[in-house]
Design a protein around this motif. Structure first.
Motif, PDB file in Angstrom:
ATOM      1  N   PRO A  61     -31.279  -6.061 -81.574  1.00 60.02           N
ATOM      2  CA  PRO A  61     -31.336  -4.719 -82.160  1.00 60.02           C
ATOM      3  C   PRO A  61     -31.771  -3.636 -81.189  1.00 60.02           C
ATOM      4  O   PRO A  61     -31.406  -2.469 -81.355  1.00 60.02           O
ATOM      5  N   ASP A  62     -32.519  -4.003 -80.149  1.00 60.89           N
ATOM      6  CA  ASP A  62     -32.991  -3.032 -79.166  1.00 60.89           C
ATOM      7  C   ASP A  62     -31.827  -2.294 -78.496  1.00 60.89           C
ATOM      8  O   ASP A  62     -31.963  -1.143 -78.090  1.00 60.89           O
ATOM      9  N   ASN A  63     -30.673  -2.968 -78.408  1.00 63.68           N
ATOM     10  CA  ASN A  63     -29.509  -2.366 -77.742  1.00 63.68           C
ATOM     11  C   ASN A  63     -28.663  -1.495 -78.667  1.00 63.68           C
ATOM     12  O   ASN A  63     -27.744  -0.820 -78.197  1.00 63.68           O
ATOM     13  N   LEU A  64     -28.990  -1.508 -79.955  1.00 67.51           N
ATOM     14  CA  LEU A  64     -28.225  -0.697 -80.902  1.00 67.51           C
ATOM     15  C   LEU A  64     -28.355   0.790 -80.587  1.00 67.51           C
ATOM     16  O   LEU A  64     -27.464   1.589 -80.912  1.00 67.51           O
ATOM     17  N   ARG A  65     -29.453   1.159 -79.917  1.00 74.58           N
ATOM     18  CA  ARG A  65     -29.653   2.571 -79.583  1.00 74.58           C
ATOM     19  C   ARG A  65     -28.503   3.114 -78.732  1.00 74.58           C
ATOM     20  O   ARG A  65     -28.193   4.302 -78.781  1.00 74.58           O
ATOM     21  N   MET A  66     -27.860   2.245 -77.932  1.00 72.68           N
ATOM     22  CA  MET A  66     -26.744   2.702 -77.104  1.00 72.68           C
ATOM     23  C   MET A  66     -25.557   3.099 -77.970  1.00 72.68           C
ATOM     24  O   MET A  66     -24.865   4.084 -77.695  1.00 72.68           O
ATOM     25  N   VAL A  67     -25.312   2.327 -79.009  1.00 73.14           N
ATOM     26  CA  VAL A  67     -24.226   2.651 -79.943  1.00 73.14           C
ATOM     27  C   VAL A  67     -24.506   3.998 -80.594  1.00 73.14           C
ATOM     28  O   VAL A  67     -23.623   4.856 -80.707  1.00 73.14           O
ATOM     29  N   LYS A  68     -25.761   4.199 -80.985  1.00 71.49           N
ATOM     30  CA  LYS A  68     -26.140   5.438 -81.658  1.00 71.49           C
ATOM     31  C   LYS A  68     -26.012   6.653 -80.734  1.00 71.49           C
ATOM     32  O   LYS A  68     -25.674   7.745 -81.182  1.00 71.49           O
ATOM     33  N   VAL A  69     -26.291   6.450 -79.453  1.00 73.94           N
ATOM     34  CA  VAL A  69     -26.139   7.533 -78.478  1.00 73.94           C
ATOM     35  C   VAL A  69     -24.687   7.994 -78.430  1.00 73.94           C
ATOM     36  O   VAL A  69     -24.393   9.190 -78.435  1.00 73.94           O
ATOM     37  N   VAL A  70     -23.761   7.034 -78.379  1.00 72.25           N
ATOM     38  CA  VAL A  70     -22.338   7.371 -78.331  1.00 72.25           C
ATOM     39  C   VAL A  70     -21.903   8.033 -79.641  1.00 72.25           C
ATOM     40  O   VAL A  70     -21.095   8.965 -79.644  1.00 72.25           O
ATOM     41  N   GLU A  71     -22.448   7.566 -80.750  1.00 71.56           N
ATOM     42  CA  GLU A  71     -22.099   8.141 -82.051  1.00 71.56           C
ATOM     43  C   GLU A  71     -22.518   9.614 -82.153  1.00 71.56           C
ATOM     44  O   GLU A  71     -21.911  10.386 -82.896  1.00 71.56           O
ATOM     45  N   LYS A  72     -23.535   9.992 -81.403  1.00 70.98           N
ATOM     46  CA  LYS A  72     -24.001  11.382 -81.437  1.00 70.98           C
ATOM     47  C   LYS A  72     -23.284  12.271 -80.410  1.00 70.98           C
ATOM     48  O   LYS A  72     -23.590  13.455 -80.286  1.00 70.98           O
ATOM     49  N   SER A  73     -22.358  11.687 -79.666  1.00 69.61           N
ATOM     50  CA  SER A  73     -21.669  12.414 -78.597  1.00 69.61           C
ATOM     51  C   SER A  73     -20.623  13.382 -79.145  1.00 69.61           C
ATOM     52  O   SER A  73     -20.326  13.384 -80.342  1.00 69.61           O
ATOM     53  N   LYS A  74     -20.074  14.173 -78.246  1.00 69.59           N
ATOM     54  CA  LYS A  74     -18.997  15.094 -78.604  1.00 69.59           C
ATOM     55  C   LYS A  74     -17.668  14.450 -78.235  1.00 69.59           C
ATOM     56  O   LYS A  74     -17.276  14.437 -77.069  1.00 69.59           O
ATOM     57  N   ASP A  75     -17.000  13.872 -79.220  1.00 73.84           N
ATOM     58  CA  ASP A  75     -15.723  13.192 -78.996  1.00 73.84           C
ATOM     59  C   ASP A  75     -15.838  12.085 -77.954  1.00 73.84           C
ATOM     60  O   ASP A  75     -14.911  11.819 -77.191  1.00 73.84           O
ATOM     61  N   GLY A  76     -17.004  11.449 -77.887  1.00 75.49           N
ATOM     62  CA  GLY A  76     -17.205  10.333 -76.974  1.00 75.49           C
ATOM     63  C   GLY A  76     -17.868  10.726 -75.668  1.00 75.49           C
ATOM     64  O   GLY A  76     -18.349   9.859 -74.935  1.00 75.49           O
ATOM     65  N   PHE A  77     -17.907  12.022 -75.350  1.00 78.48           N
ATOM     66  CA  PHE A  77     -18.474  12.471 -74.080  1.00 78.48           C
ATOM     67  C   PHE A  77     -19.914  12.934 -74.231  1.00 78.48           C
ATOM     68  O   PHE A  77     -20.261  13.644 -75.183  1.00 78.48           O
ATOM     69  N   LEU A  78     -20.725  12.538 -73.255  1.00 78.17           N
ATOM     70  CA  LEU A  78     -22.125  12.930 -73.218  1.00 78.17           C
ATOM     71  C   LEU A  78     -22.300  13.943 -72.088  1.00 78.17           C
ATOM     72  O   LEU A  78     -21.835  13.698 -70.971  1.00 78.17           O
ATOM     73  N   TYR A  79     -22.956  15.052 -72.374  1.00 80.33           N
ATOM     74  CA  TYR A  79     -23.088  16.120 -71.388  1.00 80.33           C
ATOM     75  C   TYR A  79     -24.516  16.228 -70.861  1.00 80.33           C
ATOM     76  O   TYR A  79     -25.487  16.163 -71.620  1.00 80.33           O
ATOM     77  N   GLU A  80     -24.623  16.352 -69.565  1.00 79.76           N
ATOM     78  CA  GLU A  80     -25.908  16.538 -68.906  1.00 79.76           C
ATOM     79  C   GLU A  80     -25.690  17.539 -67.769  1.00 79.76           C
ATOM     80  O   GLU A  80     -24.806  17.344 -66.930  1.00 79.76           O
ATOM     81  N   LYS A  81     -26.447  18.608 -67.781  1.00 81.47           N
ATOM     82  CA  LYS A  81     -26.295  19.679 -66.796  1.00 81.47           C
ATOM     83  C   LYS A  81     -24.861  20.212 -66.767  1.00 81.47           C
ATOM     84  O   LYS A  81     -24.320  20.578 -65.722  1.00 81.47           O
ATOM     85  N   GLY A  82     -24.239  20.206 -67.944  1.00 79.83           N
ATOM     86  CA  GLY A  82     -22.888  20.726 -68.077  1.00 79.83           C
ATOM     87  C   GLY A  82     -21.797  19.768 -67.620  1.00 79.83           C
ATOM     88  O   GLY A  82     -20.607  20.101 -67.676  1.00 79.83           O
ATOM     89  N   LYS A  83     -22.166  18.571 -67.186  1.00 79.71           N
ATOM     90  CA  LYS A  83     -21.208  17.587 -66.684  1.00 79.71           C
ATOM     91  C   LYS A  83     -20.957  16.500 -67.730  1.00 79.71           C
ATOM     92  O   LYS A  83     -21.901  15.924 -68.263  1.00 79.71           O
ATOM     93  N   PRO A  84     -19.670  16.187 -68.028  1.00 80.09           N
ATOM     94  CA  PRO A  84     -19.355  15.177 -69.042  1.00 80.09           C
ATOM     95  C   PRO A  84     -19.309  13.756 -68.486  1.00 80.09           C
ATOM     96  O   PRO A  84     -19.017  13.534 -67.314  1.00 80.09           O
ATOM     97  N   SER A  85     -19.631  12.809 -69.346  1.00 80.00           N
ATOM     98  CA  SER A  85     -19.514  11.389 -69.013  1.00 80.00           C
ATOM     99  C   SER A  85     -19.154  10.654 -70.290  1.00 80.00           C
ATOM    100  O   SER A  85     -19.821  10.811 -71.322  1.00 80.00           O
ATOM    101  N   LEU A  86     -18.091   9.874 -70.252  1.00 81.19           N
ATOM    102  CA  LEU A  86     -17.640   9.150 -71.433  1.00 81.19           C
ATOM    103  C   LEU A  86     -18.641   8.065 -71.807  1.00 81.19           C
ATOM    104  O   LEU A  86     -19.051   7.258 -70.966  1.00 81.19           O
ATOM    105  N   GLY A  87     -19.037   8.030 -73.065  1.00 77.47           N
ATOM    106  CA  GLY A  87     -19.959   7.009 -73.536  1.00 77.47           C
ATOM    107  C   GLY A  87     -19.328   5.623 -73.437  1.00 77.47           C
ATOM    108  O   GLY A  87     -18.257   5.393 -73.999  1.00 77.47           O
TER     109      GLY A  87
END
Length: 333
Positions: free
Chosen positions: A211-237
């Motif tokens: 269950p500890d790894n479920l947080r990764m799934v949740k991170v992707v679920e909160k993304s914008k169409d699968g992409f995670l943005y940091e400092k304006g740069k996208p990265s696909l979950g």
């Protein structure tokens, strides 16, 4: 490395073609997490340490890349960033470690070469040499045959230099670096990564399905169409998950089919990507038949989820496995 001649590329491609929904494959150009051996010839390594590569016998990676792309798949490369100097695992884990002298000839050969070429063999120079000598030759040789790179334990390499070299060889290639706290599906290397490295909690602590790894799934679920943005740069979950108890080996999957379907369908529905680490059957020189069978079952389950309307259904069996409800104890009066 010594047995690359025994692998049947056509049979392995056929195995993958039998699994519905696969869009890409990740192939280890380095021998697992060891940076001292590779499955393809190299102009330097093949000369200074013959057992480090197959020599001129066979370029197994080129055969795999050519065959998989011809069959319609993207090809990603797994690379052990520690390189021939084994900056992470050390000499004791080298394939040619001598217990008496406590040295590994392959490491000493590489360091001598680096010092002669660069004038130094300190850590930063070893990182630079790994990028400019090892990775550059492979990146330029394969070019568009490499659709993406996944660099393991990337803190032991020069990430900016690796990024520059690989992108120059193929501007369309995508990159990821295993560098950050675990488990992690965040954009940890903004501007350098195109997709997240998605490494779970170390297996010495928990199985990949914990269950500890479920947080990764949740991170992707909160993304914008699968992409995670940091400092304006996208990265696909993206999640990179071991199927068995260990990386690259194990008797049976640690996942139930229901849980695998749940986590995987939720990740893909959110627009992310999922990579299974699949063990090799070293006797048959092909993918583990049990692993292939498991992936086929998961693929069928994924199709059923689509029919039923997505992975967010309240009665989906995977939810009961991944998020068990705790019984509250009644307080004594």
């Amino acid at each position: 490395v010594g047995n690359t001649s025994e692998y049947n590329v056509k049979k392995i491609v056929k195995q993958i073609k039998g699994i519905p929904g696969v869009g890409y494959v990740m192939i280890g150009l380095s021998e697992g997490a060891s940076g001292s051996r590779y499955i393809a010839p190299h102009s330097v390594l093949s000369k200074i340490t013959r057992r480090a590569t197959p020599g001129k016998k066979r370029d197994l990676f080129d055969e795999f890349a050519t065959a998989f792309q011809a069959a319609g798949y993207k090809v990603l490369v797994y690379m052990a960033t520690e390189g021939p100097s084994k900056l992470k695992h050390g000499a004791a884990n080298a394939f040619d470690y001598d217990k008496k002298t406590k040295t590994a000839p392959s490491i000493e050969n590489w360091k001598r070469y680096v010092k002669k070429r660069y004038g130094s063999a300190d850590v930063n120079t070893l990182k630079k040499a790994y990028a400019e000598v090892i990775v550059k030759e492979y990146a330029e040789r394969y070019g568009s045959k490499v659709d993406g790179w996944w660099f393991d334990h990337a803190s032991f390499g020069n990430k900016k230099l690796l990024h520059s070299i690989c992108k120059k060889a193929n501007p369309k290639t995508v990159m990821s670096f295993n560098s950050g706290r675990l488990p992690n599906a965040m954009n940890s290397n903004p501007g350098l990564e195109d997709y997240t490295f998605g490494h779970p909690t170390p297996l010495r602590r928990y199985a990949a399905c914990a269950p500890d790894n479920l947080r990764m799934v949740k991170v992707v679920e909160k993304s914008k169409d699968g992409f995670l943005y940091e400092k304006g740069k996208p990265s696909l979950g993206h999640l990179f998950m071991p199927m068995m108890h260990y990386w690259n080996k194990g008797k049976e999957p640690v996942w139930s089919e229901e849980q695998a379907v749940d986590w995987m369908s939720r990740t893909l529905t959110a627009g992310g990507a999922w990579t299974w680490n699949v063990p090799i059957d070293h006797r048959k020189r092909m993918l583990s038949p049990d692993a292939v069978s498991f992936m086929k079952s998961v693929a069928r389950g994924m199709e059923q989820v689509k029919v039923e309307g997505g992975p967010q259904g309240k009665v989906h069996p995977g939810h009961r496995i991944t998020r068990p409800k705790r019984k509250r104890r009644k307080k004594k009066k």
